[in-house]
Scaffold this motif. Structure first.
Motif, PDB file in Angstrom:
ATOM      1  N   GLN A 100       0.824  -1.192   0.000  1.00 29.03           N
ATOM      2  CA  GLN A 100       0.000   0.000   0.000  1.00 29.03           C
ATOM      3  C   GLN A 100       0.866   1.253   0.000  1.00 29.03           C
ATOM      4  O   GLN A 100       1.748   1.422   0.847  1.00 29.03           O
ATOM      5  N   GLY A 101       0.638   2.133  -0.993  1.00 30.72           N
ATOM      6  CA  GLY A 101       1.424   3.352  -1.110  1.00 30.72           C
ATOM      7  C   GLY A 101       2.786   3.156  -1.729  1.00 30.72           C
ATOM      8  O   GLY A 101       3.564   4.110  -1.841  1.00 30.72           O
ATOM      9  N   GLY A 102       3.101   1.926  -2.144  1.00 29.51           N
ATOM     10  CA  GLY A 102       4.401   1.650  -2.730  1.00 29.51           C
ATOM     11  C   GLY A 102       4.598   2.381  -4.047  1.00 29.51           C
ATOM     12  O   GLY A 102       3.639   2.694  -4.757  1.00 29.51           O
ATOM     13  N   HIS A 103       5.850   2.637  -4.376  1.00 31.81           N
ATOM     14  CA  HIS A 103       6.172   3.409  -5.570  1.00 31.81           C
ATOM     15  C   HIS A 103       6.482   2.487  -6.746  1.00 31.81           C
ATOM     16  O   HIS A 103       7.203   1.494  -6.607  1.00 31.81           O
ATOM     17  N   LEU A 121      -4.648   2.860 -10.259  1.00 32.98           N
ATOM     18  CA  LEU A 121      -4.171   2.567  -8.903  1.00 32.98           C
ATOM     19  C   LEU A 121      -3.638   3.831  -8.225  1.00 32.98           C
ATOM     20  O   LEU A 121      -3.838   4.039  -7.027  1.00 32.98           O
ATOM     21  N   GLU A 122      -2.975   4.675  -9.014  1.00 36.09           N
ATOM     22  CA  GLU A 122      -2.475   5.931  -8.456  1.00 36.09           C
ATOM     23  C   GLU A 122      -3.626   6.836  -8.042  1.00 36.09           C
ATOM     24  O   GLU A 122      -3.603   7.440  -6.946  1.00 36.09           O
ATOM     25  N   ALA A 123      -4.659   6.944  -8.865  1.00 36.53           N
ATOM     26  CA  ALA A 123      -5.800   7.801  -8.557  1.00 36.53           C
ATOM     27  C   ALA A 123      -6.540   7.342  -7.305  1.00 36.53           C
ATOM     28  O   ALA A 123      -7.112   8.153  -6.573  1.00 36.53           O
ATOM     29  N   LYS A 124      -6.520   6.042  -7.047  1.00 39.25           N
ATOM     30  CA  LYS A 124      -7.186   5.504  -5.860  1.00 39.25           C
ATOM     31  C   LYS A 124      -6.310   5.573  -4.615  1.00 39.25           C
ATOM     32  O   LYS A 124      -6.729   5.161  -3.533  1.00 39.25           O
ATOM     33  N   GLY A 125      -5.079   6.068  -4.755  1.00 46.31           N
ATOM     34  CA  GLY A 125      -4.167   6.133  -3.624  1.00 46.31           C
ATOM     35  C   GLY A 125      -3.548   4.794  -3.275  1.00 46.31           C
ATOM     36  O   GLY A 125      -2.930   4.640  -2.223  1.00 46.31           O
ATOM     37  N   ILE A 127      -1.083   3.212  -5.075  1.00 45.97           N
ATOM     38  CA  ILE A 127       0.353   3.299  -5.308  1.00 45.97           C
ATOM     39  C   ILE A 127       0.716   4.748  -5.596  1.00 45.97           C
ATOM     40  O   ILE A 127      -0.150   5.584  -5.839  1.00 45.97           O
ATOM     41  N   THR A 128       2.018   5.028  -5.577  1.00 46.34           N
ATOM     42  CA  THR A 128       2.527   6.262  -6.167  1.00 46.34           C
ATOM     43  C   THR A 128       3.235   5.866  -7.464  1.00 46.34           C
ATOM     44  O   THR A 128       3.797   4.773  -7.566  1.00 46.34           O
ATOM     45  N   LEU A 129       3.190   6.755  -8.448  1.00 47.58           N
ATOM     46  CA  LEU A 129       3.623   6.376  -9.792  1.00 47.58           C
ATOM     47  C   LEU A 129       4.481   7.463 -10.418  1.00 47.58           C
ATOM     48  O   LEU A 129       4.158   8.648 -10.333  1.00 47.58           O
ATOM     49  N   THR A 130       5.556   7.037 -11.052  1.00 46.49           N
ATOM     50  CA  THR A 130       6.379   7.926 -11.871  1.00 46.49           C
ATOM     51  C   THR A 130       6.492   7.323 -13.261  1.00 46.49           C
ATOM     52  O   THR A 130       6.960   6.183 -13.414  1.00 46.49           O
ATOM     53  N   LEU A 131       6.051   8.069 -14.275  1.00 45.06           N
ATOM     54  CA  LEU A 131       6.207   7.664 -15.663  1.00 45.06           C
ATOM     55  C   LEU A 131       7.392   8.411 -16.261  1.00 45.06           C
ATOM     56  O   LEU A 131       7.507   9.628 -16.095  1.00 45.06           O
ATOM     57  N   PHE A 132       8.280   7.701 -16.935  1.00 39.29           N
ATOM     58  CA  PHE A 132       9.501   8.313 -17.447  1.00 39.29           C
ATOM     59  C   PHE A 132       9.620   8.110 -18.953  1.00 39.29           C
ATOM     60  O   PHE A 132       8.972   7.239 -19.539  1.00 39.29           O
ATOM     61  N   ASP A 133      10.449   8.929 -19.566  1.00 36.67           N
ATOM     62  CA  ASP A 133      10.725   8.840 -20.994  1.00 36.67           C
ATOM     63  C   ASP A 133      11.774   7.750 -21.201  1.00 36.67           C
ATOM     64  O   ASP A 133      12.952   7.931 -20.882  1.00 36.67           O
ATOM     65  N   LYS A 146      15.504   5.466  -4.406  1.00 40.01           N
ATOM     66  CA  LYS A 146      16.158   4.536  -3.489  1.00 40.01           C
ATOM     67  C   LYS A 146      15.387   4.422  -2.185  1.00 40.01           C
ATOM     68  O   LYS A 146      15.061   5.418  -1.552  1.00 40.01           O
ATOM     69  N   GLY A 147      15.104   3.189  -1.796  1.00 46.90           N
ATOM     70  CA  GLY A 147      14.387   2.942  -0.553  1.00 46.90           C
ATOM     71  C   GLY A 147      12.890   3.140  -0.643  1.00 46.90           C
ATOM     72  O   GLY A 147      12.168   2.849   0.312  1.00 46.90           O
ATOM     73  N   LYS A 148      12.391   3.634  -1.779  1.00 49.64           N
ATOM     74  CA  LYS A 148      10.955   3.888  -1.943  1.00 49.64           C
ATOM     75  C   LYS A 148      10.337   3.067  -3.079  1.00 49.64           C
ATOM     76  O   LYS A 148       9.227   2.550  -2.943  1.00 49.64           O
TER      77      LYS A 148
END
Length: 386
Positions: A100-103, A121-125, A127-133, A146-148
Motif C-alpha cells: 500500500q502506497g508503494g512506488h 491505482l495511483e488515482a485511488k491512492g 500506489i505512487t507512480l512515476t512515468l519516465f521517458d 532509493k528505498g521507496k
C-alpha cells in the motif's frame, strides 16, 4: 505433472527442441505424440484421501496447464512460470503485491492497458507512480527512488514505438534502489531476448501473442528468477482470484509453443525486409523498427536481441490521422485488427485504439508482421499507400 508422462531432460537440449516437444516426449499410457488435454475440473483422492496429483482442483492447477508453464519456464530459464486467463490478469496480480502506497516506475509510452491500470491505482491512492521517458536512460534512473520504489516495470521493445530499454542497466538501477525489475517481453519472446539472464526478476508475456501465435487464445504469463515470498503471494492470489488459464486454452498454448521459433524467425525476417523497403518511402515519414540501423535503440537491440528483432513494426504515414486510417482500410492482405504475434499480418491505427489521451502520434500505424510471403505484404502496403 502426471506420472504417466515421460519428461525430456531439457537441461541438455537447445530451446528449439524444448519448444517443439514442450518438455515431453510421447505419453506413456497411450503413445500419443500430441500432448493430451485434461479437461476435468476436479481430481479424485486415493484410499488414504491424499490427492493423486499435487493439486486436486482446477483453480489450483491442471496437468495441461503445468506442461505449458514448465515449458515457458524452461524457455525463459526461470525457476517457475504461472499462466493466467489474460495478460491483464497477470499484470494486475503482480501489481497487487506492491505494498500500500508503494512506488512504481514505468515508461510513459507502453501498452496502454498497463499504463491505464497503473494510473487507476495511483488515482485511488493505492500506489505512487512515476512515468519516465524510456528513450532517455537518465530519465529511468531518475524515476527510481532509493528505498521507496518497489517495482520498476519496463517494456522492451516498447509498444508501439519499439524503442529498446537496456535490461541489464535497468536491473542494476532497480536493485541498487531495493526494487525489483519486471520486464514485459511480449514483443521479443524467449527466442531472442531472455530478461532473467540479464538481471530481471520477473518476466511478463501476453501469451495471447507470440507464445500462442494463432490468434485464438487469451492468456498471460509471469516467469520468476527465484522462488521468493513475492512469488508465493502471486501464486496464492492467482488461486484466490480464480485466474489460472483454463485447460483447453492451456492445450492451445502448448500447440502454439511447438512452432514458436520458426514462426518468430519468419516474422522477424519479413518485418526487417518491410522496414528496409519503407524506410525511405516517399509517403512514409519514418519506419520504426529496432532492426534498422537508423532506429535510436538499434545498438541496445543488437546486444540483447540475439536472434532477430521481432515482427513488430510501426510506420508514420505522411499526413495525419485521417491518412493513416485510410491506409489501414485499404489493405487487402494485412487485416485491420488489434493484437499481434499471429501467423497473419495485422494493422491498426494505434491512436484510435488507445483513445485521445494516448501519447502515440496521430499518423502511426502499428503492424504485426506474420509469416506470409514478404512480397505480398510489401505489395499490399504499397497499394494501400497509393
Amino acid at each position: 505433472m502426471s506420472d504417466t508422462t515421460r519428461h525430456i531432460k531439457h537441461n541438455a537440449l537447445r530451446p528449439e527442441t524444448i519448444a517443439a516437444h514442450t518438455l515431453k516426449s510421447t505419453d506413456e499410457a497411450t503413445g500419443a505424440v500430441a500432448p493430451p488435454l485434461y479437461t476435468s475440473s476436479t481430481y479424485a483422492r486415493d484410499q488414504s484421501y491424499t490427492p493423486k496429483l499435487r493439486e486436486n482442483y482446477v483453480r489450483n492447477g491442471n496437468p495441461t496447464l503445468w506442461q505449458a508453464e514448465q515449458t515457458i519456464a524452461a524457455l525463459e530459464q526461470g525457476e517457475e512460470a504461472l499462466l493466467f486467463a489474460s495478460g491483464m490478469a497477470a499484470i494486475t496480480t503482480l501489481l497487487e503485491t506492491v505494498p500500500q502506497g508503494g512506488h512504481v516506475a514505468a515508461p510513459d509510452v507502453m501498452y496502454y492497458g498497463t499504463r491505464d491500470w497503473l494510473k487507476r491505482l495511483e488515482a485511488k491512492g493505492r500506489i505512487t507512480l512515476t512515468l519516465f521517458d524510456a528513450v532517455k536512460p537518465e530519465a529511468l534512473a531518475g524515476a527510481v527512488q532509493k528505498g521507496k520504489t518497489d517495482l520498476l516495470w519496463i517494456e522492451t521493445p516498447l509498444n508501439p514505438t519499439w524503442d529498446v530499454i537496456d535490461i541489464a542497466a535497468a536491473a542494476k538501477t532497480a536493485h541498487a534502489a531495493g526494487a525489483i525489475l519486471a520486464v514485459d517481453a511480449t514483443a521479443s519472446a524467449a527466442v531472442t531476448t531472455q530478461p532473467l539472464l540479464l538481471g530481471a526478476d520477473i518476466v511478463f508475456h501476453s501469451a495471447t501473442k507470440y507464445l500462442n501465435g494463432h490468434s485464438d487464445v487469451l492468456a498471460g504469463a509471469l516467469i520468476t528468477r527465484k522462488l521468493d515470498q513475492r512469488w508465493q503471494e502471486i501464486g496464492m492470489l492467482r488461486t484466490k482470484i480464480g485466474a489460472p488459464l483454463a485447460p483447453f486454452e492451456s492445450w492451445l498454448l502448448i500447440r502454439g509453443l511447438r512452432t514458436l521459433f520458426v514462426r518468430y524467425r519468419q516474422a522477424s525476417q519479413n518485418a526487417l525486409a518491410l522496414a528496409r523497403h519503407f524506410e525511405k518511402h516517399p509517403k512514409i515519414e519514418r519506419a520504426l523498427y529496432p532492426g534498422l540501423a537508423s532506429h535510436r535503440g538499434h545498438d541496445i537491440a543488437r546486444r540483447q536481441m540475439t536472434d532477430g528483432f521481432g515482427g513488430m513494426l510501426s510506420l508514420l504515414v505522411k499526413g495525419g490521422a485521417t491518412d493513416a486510417v485510410r491506409v489501414c482500410t485499404r489493405l487487402k492482405v494485412i487485416v485491420p485488427a488489434t493484437s499481434l504475434g499471429g501467423v497473419e499480418s495485422l494493422a491498426e491505427h494505434r491512436k484510435t485504439v488507445e483513445g485521445p489521451a494516448s501519447p502515440v502520434p496521430d499518423n502511426l500505424i502499428r503492424l504485426s508482421i506474420g509469416i506470409e510471403h514478404v512480397d505480398d505484404l510489401i505489395a499490399d502496403i504499397e497499394q494501400a499507400l497509393g
